[in-house]
Design a protein around this motif. Structure first.
Motif, PDB file in Angstrom:
ATOM      1  N   GLN A 159      -6.254   6.674   1.556  1.00 52.28           N
ATOM      2  CA  GLN A 159      -5.689   5.667   0.661  1.00 52.28           C
ATOM      3  C   GLN A 159      -6.729   4.580   0.424  1.00 52.28           C
ATOM      4  O   GLN A 159      -6.513   3.416   0.728  1.00 52.28           O
ATOM      5  N   HIS A 173       0.566   1.969  -1.150  1.00 48.13           N
ATOM      6  CA  HIS A 173       1.837   2.708  -1.306  1.00 48.13           C
ATOM      7  C   HIS A 173       2.979   1.701  -1.174  1.00 48.13           C
ATOM      8  O   HIS A 173       2.759   0.546  -0.798  1.00 48.13           O
ATOM      9  N   SER A 175       5.336   2.063   0.915  1.00 46.94           N
ATOM     10  CA  SER A 175       5.898   2.183   2.266  1.00 46.94           C
ATOM     11  C   SER A 175       6.015   0.866   3.050  1.00 46.94           C
ATOM     12  O   SER A 175       6.943   0.721   3.843  1.00 46.94           O
ATOM     13  N   GLN A 178       9.305  -0.559   3.688  1.00 45.69           N
ATOM     14  CA  GLN A 178      10.136  -0.111   4.819  1.00 45.69           C
ATOM     15  C   GLN A 178      10.127  -1.155   5.928  1.00 45.69           C
ATOM     16  O   GLN A 178      11.177  -1.545   6.451  1.00 45.69           O
ATOM     17  N   ARG A 200      -4.908   2.420  -5.801  1.00 43.60           N
ATOM     18  CA  ARG A 200      -5.884   3.101  -4.941  1.00 43.60           C
ATOM     19  C   ARG A 200      -7.192   3.242  -5.697  1.00 43.60           C
ATOM     20  O   ARG A 200      -7.200   3.345  -6.918  1.00 43.60           O
ATOM     21  N   GLN A 214       5.476   3.926  -7.485  1.00 45.18           N
ATOM     22  CA  GLN A 214       6.239   4.726  -6.533  1.00 45.18           C
ATOM     23  C   GLN A 214       7.630   4.130  -6.394  1.00 45.18           C
ATOM     24  O   GLN A 214       7.828   2.939  -6.622  1.00 45.18           O
ATOM     25  N   GLU A 216      10.009   3.896  -3.228  1.00 46.06           N
ATOM     26  CA  GLU A 216      10.164   4.157  -1.801  1.00 46.06           C
ATOM     27  C   GLU A 216      11.644   4.231  -1.481  1.00 46.06           C
ATOM     28  O   GLU A 216      12.454   3.525  -2.110  1.00 46.06           O
ATOM     29  N   PHE A 254       2.353  12.704   7.408  1.00 40.95           N
ATOM     30  CA  PHE A 254       2.173  11.275   7.122  1.00 40.95           C
ATOM     31  C   PHE A 254       2.253  10.558   8.464  1.00 40.95           C
ATOM     32  O   PHE A 254       3.096  10.920   9.292  1.00 40.95           O
ATOM     33  N   PHE A 256       3.496   7.867   9.302  1.00 43.33           N
ATOM     34  CA  PHE A 256       4.699   7.056   9.520  1.00 43.33           C
ATOM     35  C   PHE A 256       5.985   7.869   9.519  1.00 43.33           C
ATOM     36  O   PHE A 256       7.080   7.316   9.610  1.00 43.33           O
ATOM     37  N   THR A 257       5.864   9.191   9.352  1.00 41.96           N
ATOM     38  CA  THR A 257       7.060  10.041   9.462  1.00 41.96           C
ATOM     39  C   THR A 257       6.758  11.226  10.362  1.00 41.96           C
ATOM     40  O   THR A 257       5.615  11.703  10.439  1.00 41.96           O
ATOM     41  N   GLY A 288       6.727  12.742  -1.230  1.00 46.09           N
ATOM     42  CA  GLY A 288       6.478  12.866   0.202  1.00 46.09           C
ATOM     43  C   GLY A 288       7.655  12.253   0.937  1.00 46.09           C
ATOM     44  O   GLY A 288       8.277  11.313   0.461  1.00 46.09           O
ATOM     45  N   ALA A 289       7.976  12.833   2.100  1.00 46.71           N
ATOM     46  CA  ALA A 289       9.145  12.321   2.829  1.00 46.71           C
ATOM     47  C   ALA A 289       9.051  12.703   4.301  1.00 46.71           C
ATOM     48  O   ALA A 289       8.113  13.399   4.720  1.00 46.71           O
ATOM     49  N   ALA A 311      12.693   8.611   5.259  1.00 50.51           N
ATOM     50  CA  ALA A 311      12.034   7.829   4.207  1.00 50.51           C
ATOM     51  C   ALA A 311      11.414   8.786   3.218  1.00 50.51           C
ATOM     52  O   ALA A 311      11.146   9.949   3.539  1.00 50.51           O
ATOM     53  N   PHE A 312      11.235   8.294   1.998  1.00 50.13           N
ATOM     54  CA  PHE A 312      10.567   9.123   0.987  1.00 50.13           C
ATOM     55  C   PHE A 312       9.820   8.230   0.006  1.00 50.13           C
ATOM     56  O   PHE A 312      10.117   7.037  -0.119  1.00 50.13           O
ATOM     57  N   GLY A 313       8.838   8.825  -0.639  1.00 44.58           N
ATOM     58  CA  GLY A 313       8.076   8.098  -1.659  1.00 44.58           C
ATOM     59  C   GLY A 313       7.891   8.996  -2.872  1.00 44.58           C
ATOM     60  O   GLY A 313       7.311  10.076  -2.765  1.00 44.58           O
TER      61      GLY A 313
HETATM   62  N1  PHE Z   1       3.663   6.558   1.286  1.00 46.01           N
HETATM   63  C1  PHE Z   1       3.420   7.956   1.082  1.00 46.01           C
HETATM   64  C2  PHE Z   1       2.317   8.099   0.023  1.00 46.01           C
HETATM   65  O1  PHE Z   1       2.005   7.168  -0.632  1.00 46.01           O
HETATM   66  C3  PHE Z   1       4.648   8.680   0.609  1.00 46.01           C
HETATM   67  C4  PHE Z   1       5.721   8.716   1.650  1.00 46.01           C
HETATM   68  C5  PHE Z   1       6.703   7.747   1.676  1.00 46.01           C
HETATM   69  C6  PHE Z   1       5.766   9.721   2.599  1.00 46.01           C
HETATM   70  C7  PHE Z   1       7.680   7.778   2.648  1.00 46.01           C
HETATM   71  C8  PHE Z   1       6.749   9.771   3.554  1.00 46.01           C
HETATM   72  C9  PHE Z   1       7.722   8.794   3.560  1.00 46.01           C
HETATM   73  O2  PHE Z   1       1.757   9.157  -0.167  1.00 46.01           O
END
Ligand code: PHE
Length: 346
Positions: A159, A173, A175, A178, A200, A214, A216, A254, A256-257, A288-289, A311-313
């Motif tokens: 990133q 992102h 994120s 969160q 980015r 995005q 989130e 990721f 964070f997940t 992504g999640a 979580a998801f993005g």
């Molecule tokens: N933040 C991640 C990205 O930018 C996407 C993501 C969000 C993945 C939340 C998992 C959970 O690629």
């Protein structure tokens, strides 16, 4: 004393003439101020009454009264006349010609980027999510550390970032939203989405832009499991892309997940057979999640033994491109009316 009587007649005539000659209300006021003040010649005439006797005195008084009435009548008449003139002038100058054709205002369209945010928001709000927004400029701490990406972690390079100062940057992102949400809710269950811009240091090409959007999503509570994540995202993607879309979950990474997934939908061009749009795979990656990493929960004051979350993005332009068949991400930012006006929300 005939000359006193004559004088009254003369002065009265003079004043009435001045009144009748007044061109506007200011001029009229001036006549009134100069000719009819206490020390004016006209009012001074009254002192002559002392010089008169008997009938002459009565006659003079009557004459003065008549003169005063005549002057007042002339004043009132002129005042009304000038006021009417003013109103007529105003009416004439403010007249609207309703037979003239109106102006043609060109109504623009809403940028498809915003249309998609609105649609995604509507879907999640209907499922009971709150909408939060985070700052575009983040601290290193929220963008990385709180997302379980410590200094020198290789994921930072994925990133590549625009730094503002050594410790602040344009968020890479959404994120960090969160972490902000968990701080705000401090220990309470959470169900939020956060739409916003990310940045980015990518080289721009048809599918990459240094700025992109995005949405989130974060759900935290007791007993939240991967099945909830899967059902939620499948529902969202089918609402967004139609009931016939196939949704595929692939294991991914990721920081964070854990576990993490990437979610693909079947290609709308070839419906899964494989074509240039999906680079022959039949599927297109859309988001992504994963389950919120215990470290992220811990850093945010949630006990991972008690709480879990997913979580998801979602990439906004990615969704818009697939949804509307747009072939170049840069079109979203060029503000070309010919592009923008083609989109309306269905
Ligand atoms: N933040 C991640 C990205 O930018 C996407 C993501 C969000 C993945 C939340 C998992 C959970 O690629």
């Amino acid at each position: 004393m005939a000359n006193v009587f004559e004088k009254v007649g003369e002065i009265k005539e003079r004043i009435i003439k001045a009144i009748n000659d007044a061109k506007d209300l200011n001029a009229l006021k001036l006549v009134q101020e100069t000719e009819l003040n206490k020390k004016s010649e006209f009012n001074g005439l009254m002192s002559h009454i002392r010089e008169l006797l008997g009938e002459e005195k009565v006659k003079f008084g009557q004459m003065m009264n008549e003169a005063r009435s005549a002057i007042q009548a002339a004043l009132a008449k002129k005042d009304e006349e000038l006021n009417n003139k003013l109103i007529e002038q105003k009416l004439a100058s403010e007249k609207i010609d309703i037979t003239l054709p109106g102006y043609n205002f060109k109504v623009g369209g809403i940028n498809p980027f915003q249309l998609i945010i609105d649609e995604i928001t509507d879907i999640f709000v209907s499922m009971g999510y709150e909408v939060k927004e985070g700052p575009d400029v983040e601290t290193d701490y929220f963008n990385f550390e709180r997302m379980n990406i410590p200094a020198n972690h290789p994921a930072r390079e994925m990133q590549d970032s625009f730094y503002i100062t050594p410790t602040t940057l344009l968020r890479t992102h959404t994120s960090p939203a969160q972490a902000h949400a968990m701080d705000e809710k401090s220990g309470q269950p959470i169900k939020i989405i956060c739409p916003g811009k990310c940045f980015r240091r990518d080289d721009d090409d048809v599918t990459h832009s240094h700025q992109f959007g995005q949405v989130e999503g974060l759900v935290v509570g007791k007993g939240i499991n991967f099945g909830n994540l899967k059902a939620t995202l499948e529902l969202f993607l089918r609402k967004m892309f139609g009931e016939k879309r196939e949704v595929r979950f692939r294991g991914s990474y990721f920081p964070f997940t854990e576990p993490s997934v990437e979610v693909d939908i079947s290609c709308m061009e070839c419906h899964g057979k494989g074509c240039p749009t999906c680079k022959g795979t039949g599927f297109i990656e859309i988001l992504g999640a994963g389950m919120v990493h215990p470290n992220v929960l811990k850093m945010s004051g949630y006990d991972p033994n008690e709480y879990s979350g997913f979580a998801f993005g979602v990439g906004i332009e990615r969704v818009a491109m697939l949804r509307y068949g747009v072939d170049d991400i840069r079109k979203f930012y060029q503000n070309d009316v010919r592009f923008i006006e083609q989109f309306t929300r269905k």
